[in-house]
Design a protein around this motif. Structure first.
Motif, mmCIF file in Angstrom:
data_model
loop_
_atom_site.group_PDB
_atom_site.id
_atom_site.type_symbol
_atom_site.label_atom_id
_atom_site.label_comp_id
_atom_site.label_asym_id
_atom_site.label_seq_id
_atom_site.Cartn_x
_atom_site.Cartn_y
_atom_site.Cartn_z
ATOM 1 N N GLU A 25 0.773 -1.285 -0.012
ATOM 2 C CA GLU A 25 0.125 0.119 -0.106
ATOM 3 C C GLU A 25 0.807 1.242 0.046
ATOM 4 O O GLU A 25 0.463 2.106 -0.616
ATOM 5 C CB GLU A 25 -0.883 0.012 1.096
ATOM 6 N N MET A 26 1.894 1.319 1.055
ATOM 7 C CA MET A 26 2.754 2.418 0.920
ATOM 8 C C MET A 26 3.640 2.690 -0.215
ATOM 9 O O MET A 26 3.731 3.703 -1.180
ATOM 10 C CB MET A 26 3.707 2.044 2.026
ATOM 11 N N VAL A 74 11.081 0.614 1.808
ATOM 12 C CA VAL A 74 9.580 0.310 1.902
ATOM 13 C C VAL A 74 9.414 -0.346 3.224
ATOM 14 O O VAL A 74 8.602 0.016 4.088
ATOM 15 C CB VAL A 74 8.591 -0.308 1.034
ATOM 16 N N VAL A 98 9.795 5.536 4.529
ATOM 17 C CA VAL A 98 8.404 5.938 4.825
ATOM 18 C C VAL A 98 8.072 5.519 6.281
ATOM 19 O O VAL A 98 8.556 4.470 6.995
ATOM 20 C CB VAL A 98 7.203 5.202 3.868
ATOM 21 N N GLU A 100 5.514 5.123 9.686
ATOM 22 C CA GLU A 100 4.086 4.506 9.912
ATOM 23 C C GLU A 100 3.353 4.987 11.324
ATOM 24 O O GLU A 100 4.325 5.520 12.180
ATOM 25 C CB GLU A 100 4.362 2.815 10.101
ATOM 26 N N ALA A 135 5.949 10.268 4.311
ATOM 27 C CA ALA A 135 4.824 9.608 3.948
ATOM 28 C C ALA A 135 4.486 9.781 2.324
ATOM 29 O O ALA A 135 4.876 10.884 2.031
ATOM 30 C CB ALA A 135 3.506 9.393 4.616
ATOM 31 N N PRO A 136 3.992 8.906 1.641
ATOM 32 C CA PRO A 136 3.464 9.493 0.397
ATOM 33 C C PRO A 136 2.334 10.507 0.565
ATOM 34 O O PRO A 136 1.654 10.481 1.448
ATOM 35 C CB PRO A 136 2.553 7.921 -0.047
#
Length: 462
Positions: A25-26, A74, A98, A100, A135-136
């Protein structure tokens, strides 16, 4: 978007022991951001979870002659493939990791630690790179694709500390010894060391043992002693009955084995290759036993991190208190805070008194015994005897552990550093700092600065 359109070779790294659906998903969000940047992407939005897949992707990218190479961190990975990529491409290199959410559950990605390992390994090789921890969907990507990589050596701080107190700390270290059990994992350059170099700096001696010796001793431990330790552990944490009992017995026996090695060799600290073999070959976690050893003032370092064990001995001497060797796993600039964590091995005296101390299992390997609780609030000092960029130095930071719910499973705490979070973030990655830092409660910076003067070490403040 950069005014220049570039061809970007993209390599998304991951590991199957983490939350693969969440990682995918990321990755999808990261890929959308990259496509929106207007640059030409070479590669595929597919997690590369082993060396063969990564090598094949590298070969496909190489023939496209990209302008830049971008590693997408990731999930956590060690630095083996990152270094292979860096050695294979002369083009400017960038890494995007990224964060979380801090939801109290497992570390689903642990990508910051992967970035941390990569920055250290690349710093030892003199390879500059650009990086991003976001994050995206969070802002532009320009910093990844600048003409000049962003990482530069940090400047040591001047110190006018009186070396007298530091000389006393140095003298304490010279009388101590570390038992190293097993070798550090591949790709953990953060845990590599040269015995002569450490001995010249600190006077510490190190003796090596095979993991099989630890396991044999654990299997041979008397059942009565194991039962007594089980009863003692039942007074320390709740929930022992909820974990697999044969695995719990094997885990506790590792504590008895460490006690035996310590008694026979007179060791003051351990550096232990804690995974994967304790799980895959022996069948129990060493994390809970490590917490017990640390509480009893015999600190243990994971991943056979000998400099980590030496750092713990130094901080324990400076603080007169138990110490915790932790990973820095998240820095949230918007909250001006960070999370320090390890699987479940902080000394029990560091637990928030308002929280329940629980027995648990390793989140990736699913075996006991680990301890779970948030760290108690209060002032803390961080320190690392570092070899970043190939130069020995002392890394120091002050912080305040906040009263927060646990950020992740295991033992973790949310800390607000003395300096703003964005400066700490840049300092950790730009310095190529190791991923383990020792912490103790209280302010011990002055004593540690004095030690640095006595030992002839430059000091870097995060």
């Amino acid at each position: 978007m950069s005014s220049e359109t570039l061809t970007i070779g993209v390599l998304p790294l991951g590991r199957p022991t983490f939350d693969v659906p969440f990682a995918e998903e990321m990755l999808s969000g990261m890929w959308r951001d990259l496509e929106a940047s207007g640059h030409t992407l070479v590669g595929a939005p597919t997690l590369l979870m082993d060396a063969a897949a990564a090598e094949a992707a590298m070969a496909d990218i190489k023939v496209q002659m990209p302008d830049r190479i971008l590693i997408l961190q990731v999930t956590f990975t060690d630095a083996v493939m990152t270094c292979r990529i860096a050695d294979s491409f002369e083009q400017p290199l960038a890494i995007w990791a990224v964060p979380e959410p801090r939801l109290g559950g497992r570390l689903r990605l642990n990508a910051f630690c992967g970035l941390n390992l990569a920055s250290h390994a690349l710093s030892l090789r003199g390879r500059l790179f650009s990086w991003r921890y976001a994050a995206p969907g969070e802002g532009p990507l320009d910093t990844l694709f600048g003409a000049t990589p962003m990482v530069h050596p940090m400047q040591p701080a001047e110190s006018d500390a009186d070396p007298a107190a530091g000389t006393a700390l140095l003298d304490q270290l010279k009388s101590k010894s570390i038992a190293r059990i097993g070798e550090h994992p591949d790709g953990f350059d953060t845990c590599a060391y040269k015995p002569d170099r450490l001995q010249a700096l600190t006077g510490l001696t190190v003796r090596g043992f095979d993991l099989s010796d630890l396991f044999d001793r654990a299997h041979a431990a008397p059942s009565k002693a194991a039962d007594e330790l089980r009863q003692a552990a039942d007074q320390m944490v709740s929930g022992l009955d909820q974990v697999d009992q044969p695995e719990l017995d094997r885990s506790l026996r590792l504590k008895l084995a460490l006690d035996g090695i310590k008694a026979e060799g007179g060791f003051d600290a351990f550096a232990i290759r804690c995974w994967p073999e304790t799980f895959t070959e022996y069948g129990g976690a060493v994390c809970g036993p490590v917490a017990m050893m640390g509480e009893a003032r015999t600190p243990c370092a994971c991943e056979a991190d000998v400099y980590g064990a030496a750092t713990q001995l130094l901080l324990q001497a400076a603080s007169g208190a138990p110490v915790f060797l932790a990973d820095l796993v998240d820095i949230d600039v918007s909250d001006n805070s960070a999370v320090v964590w390890h699987c479940g091995q902080a000394p029990l005296s560091m637990a928030d008194p308002d929280a329940v101390k629980e027995a648990t299992i390793h989140t990736n390997r699913k075996m006991p015994l680990l301890f779970e609780f948030p760290l108690k609030p209060g002032p803390v000092t961080f320190v690392r005897l570092s070899q970043a960029q190939g130069v020995q130095s002392l890394i120091l930071a002050r912080g305040e552990m906040l009263k927060r719910d646990k950020a992740f499973t295991g033992t973790s705490g949310v800390v607000r550093f003395e300096r703003p979070a964005h400066e700490v973030l840049a300092g950790v990655i730009n310095s190529g700092l190791e991923h383990h830092m020792a912490l103790a409660y209280g302010d011990h910076v002055a004593a540690l600065e004095s030690f640095a003067v006595a030992a002839g070490l430059p000091v870097i403040h995060l």
